[in-house]
Design a protein around this motif. Sequence first.
Motif, PDB file in Angstrom:
ATOM      1  N   VAL A  31      -7.459   6.828  -1.033  1.00  0.00           N
ATOM      2  CA  VAL A  31      -6.612   5.749  -0.525  1.00  0.00           C
ATOM      3  C   VAL A  31      -5.824   6.210   0.693  1.00  0.00           C
ATOM      4  O   VAL A  31      -5.797   5.515   1.730  1.00  0.00           O
ATOM      5  CB  VAL A  31      -5.661   5.228  -1.631  1.00  0.00           C
ATOM      6  CG1 VAL A  31      -4.673   4.226  -1.073  1.00  0.00           C
ATOM      7  CG2 VAL A  31      -6.460   4.624  -2.771  1.00  0.00           C
ATOM      8  N   LYS A  32      -5.231   7.382   0.614  1.00  0.00           N
ATOM      9  CA  LYS A  32      -4.450   7.893   1.750  1.00  0.00           C
ATOM     10  C   LYS A  32      -5.352   8.126   2.960  1.00  0.00           C
ATOM     11  O   LYS A  32      -4.996   7.786   4.088  1.00  0.00           O
ATOM     12  CB  LYS A  32      -3.729   9.185   1.367  1.00  0.00           C
ATOM     13  CG  LYS A  32      -2.829   9.709   2.475  1.00  0.00           C
ATOM     14  CD  LYS A  32      -1.994  10.885   2.042  1.00  0.00           C
ATOM     15  CE  LYS A  32      -1.085  11.319   3.176  1.00  0.00           C
ATOM     16  NZ  LYS A  32      -0.260  12.460   2.818  1.00  0.00           N
ATOM     17  N   SER A  34      -8.191   6.656   3.659  1.00  0.00           N
ATOM     18  CA  SER A  34      -8.620   5.356   4.158  1.00  0.00           C
ATOM     19  C   SER A  34      -7.504   4.706   4.976  1.00  0.00           C
ATOM     20  O   SER A  34      -7.752   4.187   6.076  1.00  0.00           O
ATOM     21  CB  SER A  34      -9.016   4.455   2.993  1.00  0.00           C
ATOM     22  OG  SER A  34      -9.406   3.193   3.461  1.00  0.00           O
ATOM     23  N   ASN A  35      -6.299   4.757   4.467  1.00  0.00           N
ATOM     24  CA  ASN A  35      -5.164   4.166   5.179  1.00  0.00           C
ATOM     25  C   ASN A  35      -4.913   4.861   6.511  1.00  0.00           C
ATOM     26  O   ASN A  35      -4.603   4.212   7.512  1.00  0.00           O
ATOM     27  CB  ASN A  35      -3.897   4.221   4.327  1.00  0.00           C
ATOM     28  CG  ASN A  35      -3.966   3.280   3.145  1.00  0.00           C
ATOM     29  OD1 ASN A  35      -4.757   2.343   3.121  1.00  0.00           O
ATOM     30  ND2 ASN A  35      -3.130   3.529   2.152  1.00  0.00           N
ATOM     31  N   GLU A  36      -5.029   6.178   6.554  1.00  0.00           N
ATOM     32  CA  GLU A  36      -4.722   6.928   7.774  1.00  0.00           C
ATOM     33  C   GLU A  36      -5.844   6.871   8.802  1.00  0.00           C
ATOM     34  O   GLU A  36      -5.588   6.936   9.999  1.00  0.00           O
ATOM     35  CB  GLU A  36      -4.369   8.371   7.432  1.00  0.00           C
ATOM     36  CG  GLU A  36      -3.035   8.474   6.715  1.00  0.00           C
ATOM     37  CD  GLU A  36      -2.533   9.898   6.567  1.00  0.00           C
ATOM     38  OE1 GLU A  36      -3.010  10.788   7.297  1.00  0.00           O
ATOM     39  OE2 GLU A  36      -1.654  10.112   5.720  1.00  0.00           O
ATOM     40  N   HIS A  41     -12.677   2.276   2.109  1.00  0.00           N
ATOM     41  CA  HIS A  41     -12.751   3.214   0.986  1.00  0.00           C
ATOM     42  C   HIS A  41     -14.168   3.721   0.750  1.00  0.00           C
ATOM     43  O   HIS A  41     -14.375   4.904   0.501  1.00  0.00           O
ATOM     44  CB  HIS A  41     -12.247   2.550  -0.314  1.00  0.00           C
ATOM     45  CG  HIS A  41     -10.764   2.341  -0.358  1.00  0.00           C
ATOM     46  ND1 HIS A  41     -10.137   1.375   0.377  1.00  0.00           N
ATOM     47  CD2 HIS A  41      -9.809   2.974  -1.060  1.00  0.00           C
ATOM     48  CE1 HIS A  41      -8.842   1.422   0.139  1.00  0.00           C
ATOM     49  NE2 HIS A  41      -8.614   2.383  -0.733  1.00  0.00           N
TER      50      HIS A  41
END
Length: 101
Positions: A31-32, A34-36, A41
Amino acid sequence: MIDRLEKEVDMLERHLQVLKMVIENEPIGIVKMSNETGYPHHKVRYSLRVLEEENLIEPSSQGAITTDRTSEFVDDLGGKINEIIDKLDEMKIDSVPTEAE
């Protein structure tokens, strides 16, 4: 013909970006990452699977972490990329003669 190479290079870029994030932030989760990175995902998950198959990362309860092999791979990476660049440079075709020549 070149399109496939471009797609492979894009995928390699993603794998290496994910590896770099693991190196710099281990342990780190999907998740981290993917967000960054902005990658979905499923693409991050695929890159993690490829990196794990190459024994460059391994899963932990906290997220992905590096392995003993990661440092050696990173040390050799620049040289391997330069070899590929040289090979691609040799493949260039400067011009095609025209009928008038």
